[in-house]
Motif scaffolding. Structure first.
Motif, PDB file in Angstrom:
ATOM      1  N   GLY A  51       0.746  -1.017  -0.024  1.00  0.00           N
ATOM      2  CA  GLY A  51       0.004  -0.125   0.153  1.00  0.00           C
ATOM      3  C   GLY A  51       0.731   1.367   0.184  1.00  0.00           C
ATOM      4  N   THR A  52       2.145   0.990   0.116  1.00  0.00           N
ATOM      5  CA  THR A  52       3.075   2.174   0.318  1.00  0.00           C
ATOM      6  C   THR A  52       2.876   3.185  -1.286  1.00  0.00           C
ATOM      7  N   ALA A  53       2.837   4.306  -0.910  1.00  0.00           N
ATOM      8  CA  ALA A  53       2.586   5.089  -2.319  1.00  0.00           C
ATOM      9  C   ALA A  53       2.720   6.733  -2.004  1.00  0.00           C
ATOM     10  N   ARG A  54       2.745   7.642  -2.638  1.00  0.00           N
ATOM     11  CA  ARG A  54       2.706   8.889  -2.483  1.00  0.00           C
ATOM     12  C   ARG A  54       1.208   9.303  -2.877  1.00  0.00           C
ATOM     13  N   GLY A  55       0.668  10.188  -1.944  1.00  0.00           N
ATOM     14  CA  GLY A  55      -0.587  10.732  -1.935  1.00  0.00           C
ATOM     15  C   GLY A  55      -1.545  10.046  -1.558  1.00  0.00           C
ATOM     16  N   THR A  56      -1.283   9.114  -0.657  1.00  0.00           N
ATOM     17  CA  THR A  56      -2.279   8.396   0.137  1.00  0.00           C
ATOM     18  C   THR A  56      -2.968   9.177   1.191  1.00  0.00           C
ATOM     19  N   GLY A  57      -2.140  10.318   1.726  1.00  0.00           N
ATOM     20  CA  GLY A  57      -2.506  11.099   2.836  1.00  0.00           C
ATOM     21  C   GLY A  57      -2.219  10.488   4.523  1.00  0.00           C
ATOM     22  N   SER A  58      -1.542   9.236   4.260  1.00  0.00           N
ATOM     23  CA  SER A  58      -1.113   8.652   5.387  1.00  0.00           C
ATOM     24  C   SER A  58       0.336   9.077   5.467  1.00  0.00           C
ATOM     25  N   ARG A  59       0.932   9.512   6.784  1.00  0.00           N
ATOM     26  CA  ARG A  59       2.259   9.684   7.039  1.00  0.00           C
ATOM     27  C   ARG A  59       2.834   8.357   7.181  1.00  0.00           C
ATOM     28  N   TYR A  60       2.307   7.314   7.521  1.00  0.00           N
ATOM     29  CA  TYR A  60       3.043   6.087   7.336  1.00  0.00           C
ATOM     30  C   TYR A  60       3.299   5.541   5.911  1.00  0.00           C
ATOM     31  N   TYR A  61       2.572   5.761   5.229  1.00  0.00           N
ATOM     32  CA  TYR A  61       2.687   5.218   3.720  1.00  0.00           C
ATOM     33  C   TYR A  61       3.528   6.361   2.858  1.00  0.00           C
ATOM     34  N   GLU A  62       3.392   7.721   3.444  1.00  0.00           N
ATOM     35  CA  GLU A  62       4.508   8.583   2.673  1.00  0.00           C
ATOM     36  C   GLU A  62       5.824   8.498   3.083  1.00  0.00           C
TER      37      GLU A  62
END
Length: 299
Positions: free
Chosen positions: A109-120
């Motif tokens: 699920g890691t990706a830019r633009g998700t709104g999640s600081r974890y993924y960002e």
């Protein structure tokens, strides 16, 4: 192979170190505590986020596995420190010590633009790895289940056993997940070390079956022998409440965790199966042991 695991004293790291030992590797684990439960493993003290002790730990090693990751920020432990700074420092230490092989744990699920600081921050860490000149492989597991895990043995068990007459369900609970057994995650990392065809590639790691969040809650409930009903909490209410309670130290869920739950976490296993030979053990097989076990320290 002489393998350094950075961040290997917690739940996943302990399972991985054990798996590597069983496959004949020489294992060094670097962590802030500098200690762990396994005999046969060399434990050293290092702090990847602060760049302390890494170069010393990397000396004489042939491969570096980066496992440092957090799902909740606490005190001075931030997503940026764990997922970006620690990666940058570990890459530099590997290069300085002459280590070419670098296997990195990211997250499905890691990706830019998700709104999640974890993924960002996970995405930023991946970019650092990809920009390095090392022989890297990136592995992105879905929810990882096994004895000592935090999601099934902690969060979901806590929801079911909370001293209230119902089990709270987020919305309709239709968010889809494909959890993977910790033993399969460890096996994928170990196999990647010896397979040149995985160099400069990224893989999603998922289990054999998809579940909705509702199905996971019911599975945990039934395994524990509970008869509590599920009570749906409307997303409109959750969207308002979660940001308010998220900063509190006793909050059962953070804003980032809530966003990730709503996004679900699944992927096609075909690419993974082509690269690795995994057992793909089912959640149903392991869940009774998970729910009866205590969580590992540092998980």
């Amino acid at each position: 192979m002489k393998v350094l695991i950075v961040g290997g004293s917690g739940y996943v790291g302990t399972h991985m170190a054990q798996h590597l030992l069983e496959r004949g590797h020489q294992v060094t684990v670097a962590s802030r505590r500098g200690e762990g439960p396994l005999s046969g493993v060399r434990y050293v003290m290092a702090d990847a986020a602060k760049n302390e002790g890494l170069l010393e730990a990397a000396q004489g090693q042939e491969a570096l596995i980066y496992l440092v990751g957090i799902i909740r920020e606490r005190g001075d432990q931030t997503f940026r420190q764990a997922h970006v700074d620690g990666v940058r420092h570990s890459l530099a230490a590997a290069k300085a010590a002459g280590i070419a092989r670098f296997v990195h744990m990211s997250a499905l699920g890691t990706a830019r633009g998700t709104g999640s600081r974890y993924y960002e921050t996970k995405a930023e860490g991946e970019e650092l790895v990809q920009a390095s000149r090392l022989d890297w492989t990136i592995l992105r597991p879905s929810l990882i289940f096994g004895q000592g895990d935090e999601f099934f043995g902690g969060i979901l068990k806590g929801l079911v056993t909370a001293p209230i007459p119902f089990i709270p369900l987020i919305g309709d609970g239709r968010f889809v997940f494909r959890p993977i057994w910790v033993g399969d995650v460890a096996a994928a990392f170990e196999q990647a070390l010896g397979r040149p065809n995985t160099i400069h590639r990224s893989y999603n790691l998922v289990g054999p079956k998809e579940y909705t969040f509702r199905e996971l809650l019911l599975l945990v409930r039934d395994t524990l022998g509970s008869r509590k009903p599920l009570l749906s909490i409307p997303l409109t209410l959750m969207d308002w409440v979660v940001p308010l309670i998220s900063p509190l130290p006793f909050s059962p869920i953070t804003r980032d965790q809530y966003l990730q739950l709503k996004m679900g976490n699944t992927a096609d296993p075909v690419h993974m199966r082509h690269a690795f030979a995994l057992e793909e053990r089912s959640l149903e097989t392991e869940l009774p042991k998970i729910l009866s076990a205590k969580r590992l320290v540092g998980a």
